[in-house]
Design an enzyme around this catalytic site. Structure first.
Site, PDB file in Angstrom:
ATOM      1  N   LYS A  87     -91.711 -34.846 105.383  1.00  0.00           N
ATOM      2  CA  LYS A  87     -90.761 -34.546 104.410  1.00  0.00           C
ATOM      3  C   LYS A  87     -89.776 -35.599 104.011  1.00  0.00           C
ATOM      4  O   LYS A  87     -89.458 -36.310 104.742  1.00  0.00           O
ATOM      5  CB  LYS A  87     -89.714 -33.487 105.055  1.00  0.00           C
ATOM      6  CG  LYS A  87     -88.852 -32.482 104.622  1.00  0.00           C
ATOM      7  CD  LYS A  87     -88.165 -31.585 105.412  1.00  0.00           C
ATOM      8  CE  LYS A  87     -87.187 -30.665 104.971  1.00  0.00           C
ATOM      9  NZ  LYS A  87     -86.217 -30.098 105.767  1.00  0.00           N
TER      10      LYS A  87
HETATM   11  O1  G3P Z   1     -83.590 -28.049 106.304  1.00  0.00           O
HETATM   12  C1  G3P Z   1     -83.016 -28.304 104.781  1.00  0.00           C
HETATM   13  C2  G3P Z   1     -81.819 -27.321 104.366  1.00  0.00           C
HETATM   14  O2  G3P Z   1     -82.516 -25.914 105.017  1.00  0.00           O
HETATM   15  C3  G3P Z   1     -80.587 -27.500 105.329  1.00  0.00           C
HETATM   16  O3  G3P Z   1     -79.851 -26.509 105.280  1.00  0.00           O
HETATM   17  O4  G3P Z   1     -77.794 -25.444 106.066  1.00  0.00           O
HETATM   18  O5  G3P Z   1     -78.008 -27.971 105.994  1.00  0.00           O
HETATM   19  O6  G3P Z   1     -77.528 -26.542 104.002  1.00  0.00           O
HETATM   20  P1  G3P Z   1     -78.053 -26.725 105.411  1.00  0.00           P
END
Ligand code: G3P
Length: 227
Positions: A87
């Site tokens: 990633k």
């Molecule tokens: O893994 C990336 C993403 O899904 C992160 O989500 O909730 O931190 O905006 P969030």
């Protein structure tokens, strides 16, 4: 649309796997930090997730900042297990690194994607997965679902055949916070939604289901107690 779980927590992954409807895992530095893990344990922890997932794709994020370091890190992470997906956050360096890694057969999940143009650049560089964020738009009072719609439409206008490594590119709707985000992602045609365990549980439950099960149980008790 398939479900990934967005967590680095082994118990959450184990429980979600037991449901039988999980197709992969995504992690990021914040999610790993939340487990309380140290740097020295990072690769071992990721390896545990890969082994638990038995071949399902597991996104492991690199924190490298230069093209050379991203490529080296990507190669090292990919060597951990065959189901590792590297990633990388979208930037000029990660596009170049993705191009190189993809040419070597390493799958890249391009993350922190917020616009269709970022997604198009990632796809052209050879990314296997693109992760547009939904919830973080909503956090700043913008419409994450409509931004996701642009990404899905723009990526869907091309079949991406003839790229340097892998003819497939799949969209992972990320930064998912609610069941409605999941539904909207599926309606738009996202390939995958990566969902935190809390939101995944909300996707499962409905008060009418609970009420229905309770009334069926009550009625069945009448049947079993009848003479
Ligand atoms: O893994 C990336 C993403 O899904 C992160 O989500 O909730 O931190 O905006 P969030």
């Amino acid at each position: 649309m398939r479900f990934f779980i967005d967590t680095a927590d082994l118990d959450e992954i184990r429980e979600a796997l037991s449901w039988g409807c999980l197709a992969g895992v995504t992690t990021n530095p914040s999610l790993y930090a939340r487990t309380g893990g140290a740097l020295a344990d990072f690769e071992g922890h990721m390896l545990k997730i890969c082994e638990m997932c038995e071949g399902l794709p597991v996104s492991v994020e690199s924190q490298a900042k230069t093209v050379e370091d991203m490529v080296a890190d990507g190669r090292r992470l990919a060597a951990l297990a065959p189901n590792v997906v590297v990633k990388l956050p979208i930037c000029a360096e990660s596009l170049a690194a993705t191009h190189q890694l993809a040419s070597e057969g390493v799958r890249v999940n391009m993350t922190l994607v917020f616009t269709a143009t970022q997604a198009l650049l990632a796809a052209n560089a050879g990314a296997r997965y693109i992760s547009p964020f939904v919830g973080r738009f909503d956090d700043i009072a913008e419409d994450g679902v409509s931004q996701l719609a642009d990404v899905v439409a723009c990526i869907g206008n091309d079949d991406w055949s003839g790229r340097n490594v892998d003819d497939r590119v799949e969209i992972i709707a990320a930064s998912i916070r609610t069941p409605n985000h999941v539904t909207q992602a599926a309606l738009l045609g996202a390939d995958i939604a990566t969902v935190p365990f809390g939101a995944l549980k909300k996707c499962l439950r409905h008060p009418l289901t609970d009420q229905g099960m309770a009334s069926f149980d009550a009625d069945w008790a009448k049947v079993t107690s009848a003479r």
